[in-house]
Design an enzyme around this catalytic site. Structure first.
Site, mmCIF file in Angstrom:
data_model
loop_
_atom_site.group_PDB
_atom_site.id
_atom_site.type_symbol
_atom_site.label_atom_id
_atom_site.label_comp_id
_atom_site.label_asym_id
_atom_site.label_seq_id
_atom_site.Cartn_x
_atom_site.Cartn_y
_atom_site.Cartn_z
ATOM 1 N N LEU A 187 15.456 -146.360 77.654
ATOM 2 C CA LEU A 187 16.758 -145.834 78.041
ATOM 3 C C LEU A 187 16.675 -144.925 79.251
ATOM 4 O O LEU A 187 17.620 -144.825 80.030
ATOM 5 C CB LEU A 187 17.393 -145.070 76.872
ATOM 6 C CG LEU A 187 17.680 -145.889 75.610
ATOM 7 C CD1 LEU A 187 18.151 -144.980 74.480
ATOM 8 C CD2 LEU A 187 18.716 -146.956 75.893
ATOM 9 N N GLY A 213 12.248 -138.612 81.400
ATOM 10 C CA GLY A 213 12.401 -137.214 81.735
ATOM 11 C C GLY A 213 11.153 -136.684 82.393
ATOM 12 O O GLY A 213 10.318 -137.441 82.900
ATOM 13 N N ASP A 229 21.803 -125.352 80.110
ATOM 14 C CA ASP A 229 21.602 -126.559 80.915
ATOM 15 C C ASP A 229 22.785 -127.510 80.798
ATOM 16 O O ASP A 229 22.603 -128.732 80.749
ATOM 17 C CB ASP A 229 20.313 -127.270 80.508
ATOM 18 C CG ASP A 229 19.796 -128.210 81.594
ATOM 19 O OD1 ASP A 229 20.195 -128.032 82.769
ATOM 20 O OD2 ASP A 229 19.009 -129.124 81.280
#
Length: 457
Positions: A95, A98, A215
């Site tokens: 998917l 990071g 964030d």
């Protein structure tokens, strides 16, 4: 080199996860009493679990709802008290990636076809990059959460080399990708109000739990299968175990007038509105239901009573966040509290309405300088309601002590006219502006094989 699905399926112990560059940039500089760490990472950092020499699994501490098919699949896989391991997962599709790991779409080999998002991290790489403490905090946070707009952690899996968090899969992707698909690459007012209200509810819950998110950005707001949001990625969050959240009854008016002297002081105060959405760790000082009274009171109140429970005293000196979303107090290094989340909410709403962030410069240095020194300006186009501009203006006050939400938290924001008509107790009952089509393992494989890639994260 990116790990392939074949590598994951055939030999997890030989898998090597490497970082990839994405469009968003997250910066992390954490200052502690013992050491100073500086790192610049591309994309949001991924979650991790504590190292364990032997394979193990753990579940969320709260009781799983019986109506959730994914929980049923997890429980059925453990019905014989066997340990759930990475070998029990079938890796379907990558998917996204990071800073320290990759996220995969997976399903249980012996499950009911329910799809999960598996975040797989290399323990050796995490240790070499000093990410262990943030990894531990993120896992602790995920294990605490029990909220409709925050992730469900189904299991944590550890092997000698790999760490994995099994979480909810959101087929709608993230708001950054969804915004790019909109006309003029921006949302209309109704859609912004919908997504912003659910983000406010999620941030309020986190603050009540003693967590500063730090964030918020469209890339970290995912769309569930029902169209509602899920706030994700907690590796930059601050969790202060020494701070406690105490519920307080507050009013926007200090004075209350009555038309009768037959007023009993022991009667609970009335409220024009009430809400029962409170974390299970907080016991309200008043009941959500009013007891019957023996004598009728004629009371006239000005304003409303609200429960406010946010850790406004939590402070940090860390330099973390995404450049365009950083609050001025983070950049200046003067220390920050939960008011940084309300600054990022202002940037978030601005970007959703206009398609750009308000202080973006030609490079990161100019962006940071603009955040600290440049006044907020609104583009002439598109036309945006005055209520939205007013909310953004009050959220993007550079002085955190004067910023909306700094003292009364989400309560003050909920009362802003931009959110008029929102029933905060029934957010899940509203019709989302976008509901993703159903996604199955077969449809994912078909789309991937046709080179018609779909961005999920």
């Amino acid at each position: 080199m990116e790990p392939s699905l074949e590598d994951l399926t055939d030999d997890l112990d030989n898998l090597s996860i490497t970082s990839t560059t994405t469009t968003a940039t997250t910066i992390t500089t954490t200052t502690t009493a013992n050491e100073t760490k500086h790192s610049t990472s591309s994309g949001s950092e991924t979650t991790l679990t504590a190292s364990n020499p032997s394979s193990s699994t753990s579940s969320k501490p709260h009781h799983p709802p019986p109506c959730d098919p994914c929980w049923r699949a997890i429980l059925r896989s453990n019905c014989d008290n066997s340990t759930l391991t990475l070998a029990d997962l079938r890796f379907v599709h990558r998917l996204g990636s990071g800073d320290i790991g990759s996220v995969y779409l997976v399903e249980l080999k012996e499950g009911n076809g329910c799809l999960f998002a598996a975040k797989v991290m290399d323990k050796k790489e995490m240790a070499s990059r000093n990410k262990d403490s943030r990894a531990r905090i993120e896992r602790q946070i995920l294990e605490m959460l029990d909220h409709p707009f925050l992730p469900t952690l189904y299991a944590t899996l550890d092997s000698p080399r790999w760490s994995c968090l099994l979480t909810e899969f959101c087929p709608g992707g993230d708001l950054h990708v969804l915004r790019q698909r909109q006309p003029d690459k921006r949302f209309d007012e109704a859609a912004v109000r919908f997504y912003a209200s659910e983000v406010v509810a999620a941030l309020e819950y986190l603050h009540m739990m003693g967590i500063i998110y730090r964030d918020l950005k469209p890339e970290n707001v995912l769309i569930r299968s029902d169209g509602h949001i899920m706030l994700t990625d907690f590796d930059l969050s601050l969790k202060d175990d020494t701070s406690t959240s105490t519920a307080q009854i507050v009013s926007d008016q200090n004075q209350r007038t009555t038309d009768s002297t037959n007023d009993y002081s022991h009667d609970p105060p009335q409220s024009d509105t009430s809400s029962c959405i409170i974390p299970n760790c907080i016991v309200p000082a008043v009941s959500c239901f009013h007891p019957k009274r023996r004598r009728k009171r004629k009371t006239r109140q000005h304003g409303t009573l609200e429960i406010v429970a946010e850790p406004i005293d939590v402070r940090s000196m860390s330099f973390v966040g995404t450049h365009e979303y950083l609050a001025p107090e983070i950049i200046s290094g003067e220390g920050h509290g939960n008011a940084v989340d309300w600054w990022t909410l202002g940037i978030f709403i601005f970007e959703m309405l206009y398609g750009v962030t308000p202080f973006k410069g030609i490079d990161h240095e100019l962006t940071l300088a603009n955040i600290v020194a440049r006044a907020l300006e609104f583009p002439k186009e598109p036309a945006v309601p005055a209520s939205a501009k007013d909310l953004i203006t009050q959220l993007l006050v550079k002085d955190p002590m004067r910023r909306m939400g700094s003292t009364r938290g989400a309560t003050a924001i909920k009362h802003h006219q931009f959110f008029n008509g929102i029933n905060w107790a029934l957010l899940r009952c509203r019709t989302p502006p976008y509901v993703p089509r159903a996604v199955t393992r077969r449809s994912i494989i078909t789309e991937n094989a046709s080179n018609n890639s779909v961005e999920y994260y």
